[in-house]
Design an enzyme around this catalytic site. Structure first.
Site, PDB file in Angstrom:
ATOM      1  N   GLN A 114       0.826  -1.213   0.000  1.00 14.05           N
ATOM      2  CA  GLN A 114       0.000   0.000   0.000  1.00 14.05           C
ATOM      3  C   GLN A 114       0.861   1.265   0.000  1.00 14.05           C
ATOM      4  O   GLN A 114       0.494   2.272  -0.586  1.00 14.05           O
ATOM      5  CB  GLN A 114      -0.919  -0.024   1.236  1.00 14.05           C
ATOM      6  CG  GLN A 114      -2.128   0.889   1.133  1.00 14.05           C
ATOM      7  CD  GLN A 114      -3.292   0.262   0.393  1.00 14.05           C
ATOM      8  OE1 GLN A 114      -3.623  -0.917   0.599  1.00 14.05           O
ATOM      9  NE2 GLN A 114      -3.918   1.008  -0.486  1.00 14.05           N
ATOM     10  N   LYS A 129      -2.622  -0.994   6.666  1.00 13.60           N
ATOM     11  CA  LYS A 129      -3.635  -2.019   6.371  1.00 13.60           C
ATOM     12  C   LYS A 129      -4.062  -2.643   7.684  1.00 13.60           C
ATOM     13  O   LYS A 129      -3.309  -2.629   8.666  1.00 13.60           O
ATOM     14  CB  LYS A 129      -3.028  -3.105   5.476  1.00 13.60           C
ATOM     15  CG  LYS A 129      -4.042  -3.945   4.744  1.00 13.60           C
ATOM     16  CD  LYS A 129      -4.530  -3.233   3.506  1.00 13.60           C
ATOM     17  CE  LYS A 129      -5.616  -3.974   2.775  1.00 13.60           C
ATOM     18  NZ  LYS A 129      -5.857  -3.398   1.439  1.00 13.60           N
ATOM     19  N   ASP A 169     -11.879  -3.852   2.193  1.00 13.58           N
ATOM     20  CA  ASP A 169     -11.066  -4.817   1.438  1.00 13.58           C
ATOM     21  C   ASP A 169     -11.901  -6.105   1.442  1.00 13.58           C
ATOM     22  O   ASP A 169     -13.132  -6.037   1.619  1.00 13.58           O
ATOM     23  CB  ASP A 169      -9.673  -5.010   2.088  1.00 13.58           C
ATOM     24  CG  ASP A 169      -8.680  -5.722   1.161  1.00 13.58           C
ATOM     25  OD1 ASP A 169      -8.087  -5.066   0.297  1.00 13.58           O
ATOM     26  OD2 ASP A 169      -8.509  -6.955   1.296  1.00 13.58           O
ATOM     27  N   THR A 213     -12.227   0.653  -7.776  1.00 15.52           N
ATOM     28  CA  THR A 213     -11.117  -0.288  -7.971  1.00 15.52           C
ATOM     29  C   THR A 213     -11.323  -1.061  -9.278  1.00 15.52           C
ATOM     30  O   THR A 213     -10.394  -1.181 -10.093  1.00 15.52           O
ATOM     31  CB  THR A 213     -11.001  -1.242  -6.771  1.00 15.52           C
ATOM     32  OG1 THR A 213     -11.032  -0.476  -5.573  1.00 15.52           O
ATOM     33  CG2 THR A 213      -9.720  -2.037  -6.836  1.00 15.52           C
TER      34      THR A 213
END
Ligand code: NDP
Ligand code: 2IT
Length: 449
Positions: A114, A129, A169, A213
């Site tokens: 990331q 994360k 996520d 995304t």
């Protein structure tokens, strides 16, 4: 395995010895180090200042107990994580994953990636994360809510608009973010919208974040094709997964003229030669929270469900792995190559194994890594933060155009950087070097941090 530059060998050895058993983290670090040889040759200050060594050690790692009560009154205990990797460019930024496979090594691989992905977007966001080994599958809404409330009851003290901004996520979407934001607001007595991204549109969310995304993945692939005066029009595409990233990758591929003939979940894949019926897939996945096998049943004899094969057996021009790490190995890519596939782009994080990436390179199949391809999600999160900070809301079209511009600029920067460092056309080198130099230059300016 390619040899590492001799200045990078001790760094990798230290990562292995200090982080035993964290194989996904080792894999993610190794992949970046393999790209950095030409960088330390050209700019020895990066090696001399230990900036790479420092980047391999998270700034902060938080692990906590998440106790919660099931509908039947049983007490469950899960483990929660937040790894705050780098704040050189801005507040820590990255998603939360709820999946039974989550452990420190997975959170660290994702947090490490990331850092460079976020740097590549050009936006002011650091890398982090988090997540939990909680499995939302088969849980009622009330159970998911109690879990999310308990998770946030610890996490709230570590996050904030200027500190650390989580998002979704795997296993964390609008429902989970809603429960977490509700609990954050309640504990802090602040409507601090910029603390989480991926929020619902009625409570501080941004247009296009849900789609970003997957849409960004399709935009990136279209840019790859544009370099050869080609486009997605008429291309046959296979997309693994059927979650947030996969669904909106399918949507944008269809809008750009491609045809997605297969998608999957962890129980198998569906082959739909006429093209996935996206409205039906959304109804099955997002409304009924069903499986791709339910989609195949509802689609009648148009589509077939395969539970004991590999989605990569389905012939295609373009493969987009959009499910999870290491889901496409050298056996899978050998089949793709045999069937004439010419592009593989990572919608998921690290879905293609290192061996498979090498096999693709040997066969001259164009490959683009997650850090570049799926960066549209976190980039649009940064646009959500921007809107929250200015108490503004942008239209869908305006935001989508911003996303498309960002994806084009990431694509072009990857190719320019790859050229500059002697690996023309190599998106992996371009993404790693471009992301790394931006973070490293900030670290050098900020003293020994
Ligand atoms: P979702 O939870 O919405 O969907 C995940 C999909 O992948 C499901 O179809 C799931 O199937 C499948 N899957 C998960 N684990 C496995 C596994 N071990 N084997 C086979 N299939 C599996 O997650 P997202 O779509 O959000 O995330 C997908 C990938 O994209 C992840 O790698 C994530 O890190 C990455 N990503 C996500 C972003 C986002 O904004 N959401 C941004 C950038 C990257 P099943 O339901 O059977 O588990
Ligand atoms: O892997 C990722 O980039 C994400 N899960 C999105 C992170 C974010 O903060 O939007």
């Amino acid at each position: 395995m390619p040899v590492l530059d001799e200045r990078l060998v001790p760094i990798f050895e230290e990562v292995l010895s200090r982080n035993p058993g964290e194989t996904e983290f080792h894999q993610a670090v190794r992949e970046v180090l393999e790209s950095l040889g030409p960088v330390v040759s050209k700019h020895p200050q990066y090696a001399d200042s230990a900036v790479i060594r420092r980047l391999c050690e998270p700034e902060r790692q938080i692990i906590f107990r998440v106790p919660w009560v099931t509908d039947s009154g049983k007490i469950e205990v899960n483990r929660g994580f937040r790894v705050e990797f780098s704040s050189a460019l801005g507040p820590y930024k990255g998603g939360l994953r709820f999946h039974p496979s989550v452990y420190l090594g997975i959170v660290k691989f994702l947090g490490f990636e990331q850092i460079f992905k976020n740097a590549l977007t050009g936006l002011p966001i650091g890398g982090g994360k988090g997540g939990s080994d909680f499995d939302p599958k088969g849980r009622t809404d009330a159970e998911v809510m109690r879990f999310c409330q308990s998770f946030m009851t610890e996490l709230y003290r570590h996050i904030g608009e200027y500190t650390d901004v989580p998002a979704g996520d795997i296993g964390v979407g609008g429902r989970e973010l809603g429960y977490m934001f509700g609990q954050y607001k309640r504990i802090t007595n602040r409507y601090e919208s910029g603390t989480l991204t991926g929020k619902g549109l009625s409570w501080g969310g941004a247009q296009v974040r849900t789609e970003a995304t997957g849409y960004g993945t399709a935009f990136f692939v279209n840019e790859m094709l544009r370099t050869e005066q080609d486009s997605l029009d008429g291309k046959k595409v296979v997309v693994s997964g059927s979650g947030n990233v996969a669904i909106y990758a399918i949507e944008k591929v269809h809008q750009l003229g491609g045809i997605v003939v297969a998608c999957s979940d962890s129980a198998g894949y569906v082959h739909d030669p006429a093209g996935i019926d996206l409205e039906l897939l959304k109804e099955v996945k997002n409304v009924q929270r069903g499986r791709v096998s339910d989609y195949a049943v509802a689609r009648g004899n148009q589509a077939s469900f395969v539970s004991d094969g590999s989605i990569w057996d389905v012939p295609c021009d373009i493969a987009l792995p959009c499910a999870t790490q290491n889901e496409l190995d050298s056996i899978g890519v050998a089949t793709l190559i045999r069937n004439g596939c010419c592009i593989v782009a990572e919608g998921a994080n690290m879905p293609v194994t290192p061996d498979a990436i090498r096999t693709l390179a040997d066969a001259n199949v164009r490959f683009a890594p997650a850090k570049a391809v799926n960066a549209g999600g976190v980039a649009t999160s940064a646009l959500e933060m921007q809107q929250n900070a200015s108490r503004d809301t942008w239209t869908f079209d305006y935001t989508q155009n911003r996303l498309a511009e960002i994806m084009r600029s990431i694509h072009d920067r990857c190719l320019e950087t790859a050229d500059e460092y002697g690996s023309p056309g190599n998106y992996v080198a371009g993404a790693n070097i471009s992301g790394f130099t931006r973070v490293a230059d900030s670290m050098l300016a900020l003293g020994v941090i």
